[in-house]
Design a protein around this motif. Structure first.
Motif, PDB file in Angstrom:
ATOM      1  N   GLU A 183       0.828  -1.207   0.000  1.00 18.57           N
ATOM      2  CA  GLU A 183       0.000   0.000   0.000  1.00 18.57           C
ATOM      3  C   GLU A 183       0.859   1.252   0.000  1.00 18.57           C
ATOM      4  N   TYR A 184       1.946   1.237   0.777  1.00 14.29           N
ATOM      5  CA  TYR A 184       2.874   2.368   0.793  1.00 14.29           C
ATOM      6  C   TYR A 184       3.392   2.635  -0.625  1.00 14.29           C
ATOM      7  N   ALA A 185       3.832   1.582  -1.302  1.00 15.01           N
ATOM      8  CA  ALA A 185       4.380   1.742  -2.645  1.00 15.01           C
ATOM      9  C   ALA A 185       3.319   2.256  -3.613  1.00 15.01           C
ATOM     10  N   HIS A 186       2.097   1.776  -3.472  1.00  9.55           N
ATOM     11  CA  HIS A 186       1.014   2.216  -4.351  1.00  9.55           C
ATOM     12  C   HIS A 186       0.737   3.713  -4.161  1.00  9.55           C
ATOM     13  N   LEU A 206      -5.495   9.144   3.429  1.00  3.03           N
ATOM     14  CA  LEU A 206      -4.558   9.461   2.354  1.00  3.03           C
ATOM     15  C   LEU A 206      -3.662  10.638   2.735  1.00  3.03           C
ATOM     16  N   ALA A 207      -4.235  11.636   3.388  1.00  5.33           N
ATOM     17  CA  ALA A 207      -3.427  12.781   3.821  1.00  5.33           C
ATOM     18  C   ALA A 207      -2.360  12.352   4.820  1.00  5.33           C
ATOM     19  N   SER A 208      -2.715  11.461   5.742  1.00  5.81           N
ATOM     20  CA  SER A 208      -1.751  10.981   6.725  1.00  5.81           C
ATOM     21  C   SER A 208      -0.660  10.145   6.066  1.00  5.81           C
ATOM     22  N   ALA A 209      -1.063   9.287   5.130  1.00  4.42           N
ATOM     23  CA  ALA A 209      -0.085   8.461   4.414  1.00  4.42           C
ATOM     24  C   ALA A 209       0.898   9.340   3.654  1.00  4.42           C
ATOM     25  N   ARG A 210       0.385  10.338   2.949  1.00  3.66           N
ATOM     26  CA  ARG A 210       1.259  11.240   2.206  1.00  3.66           C
ATOM     27  C   ARG A 210       2.205  11.995   3.144  1.00  3.66           C
ATOM     28  N   GLN A 211       1.689  12.365   4.312  1.00  4.14           N
ATOM     29  CA  GLN A 211       2.518  13.050   5.304  1.00  4.14           C
ATOM     30  C   GLN A 211       3.736  12.206   5.665  1.00  4.14           C
TER      31      GLN A 211
END
Length: 234
Positions: A183-186, A206-211
């Motif tokens: 999921e990180y890579a995606h 999604l905002a947290s992941a991008r952070q």
């Protein structure tokens, strides 16, 4: 400011589960990890896995337990060396062994603790137990030299992750802010979420992941994936 070495961040496998029919990942087997962070001030635990003795949880998820105490001993540590706990969130598979640490500070976001005290959110006895010592946070916080708690809502309102400044670069303990290495890579490649298991709040998630991705970490660990993310060539 470096607080730990890369080798001081130790994954602890604490359980395997089989997802029930009602779950989007039904039939698949999943892992549950906590993490031991060796620091000069003692051992910091990030998440404590699934507690023992809850028949409903054990039956529904077909839990195969791996004792937290045994997991620590395999890495030459004892329960009594733990000086603080950080829960990514308070679902049953992340806080289940908090009760083994009466009097030890447990760091959680205020909104997460409020949610955990509502019906059907978690196993209440694994959150509130004799000797529970919560340190209630309202946002990001420095835990110790080189160890920082950051809010990463999306999976839950009060989800948080741990940032570790190591001698080899930044290590992220994502918790469930990002579910897996894949999921990180995606997200890193496409800037969007995969569609296999949508989170409760996709926009915040999604905002947290991008952070976390924008921090350009050296290594990322996930609470439910054996695989570790590292940049190509690391």
């Amino acid at each position: 400011m470096v607080g730990v070495s890369l080798d001081d961040v130790v994954p602890l496998h604490l359980a395997t589960v089989t997802f029930p029919e009602s779950h989007p990942l039904r039939g698949q087997v999943g892992d549950v990890f906590g993490f031991c962070v060796r620091h000069r001030q003692g051992v910091v635990l990030f998440d404590t896995g699934i507690g023992a003795g809850n028949g409903l949880v054990d039956r529904y998820y077909e839990v195969v337990h791996d004792s937290l105490e045994d997991a620590l001993v395999r890495h030459e540590h004892r329960l009594g060396e733990v000086t603080s706990i950080v829960n990514s969130h308070l679902h049953f598979d992340h806080c289940g062994n908090n009760h083994l640490f009466p009097g030890v500070p447990i760091y959680a976001q205020a909104g997460e603790l409020d949610a955990a005290r509502q019906p059907f959110y978690t196993v209440p006895d694994w959150v509130d137990f004799p000797g529970a010592e919560y340190r209630v946070l309202e946002g990001d916080a420095d835990l110790a030299r080189g160890i920082r708690i950051v809010t990463t809502p999306g999976h839950t309102t009060g989800h948080q992750s741990l940032l570790l400044d190591t001698d080899a670069g930044l290590v992220v303990l994502a918790g469930q802010a990002i579910y897996s290495r894949a999921e990180y890579a995606h997200i890193a490649l496409h800037g969007s979420l995969p569609g296999d298991d949508p989170p409760p709040d996709p926009e915040q998630y999604l905002a947290s992941a991008r952070q976390l991705i924008e921090l350009a970490p050296r290594r990322v660990h996930f609470s439910h994936d054996r695989e570790i993310w590292e940049p190509t060539g690391a």
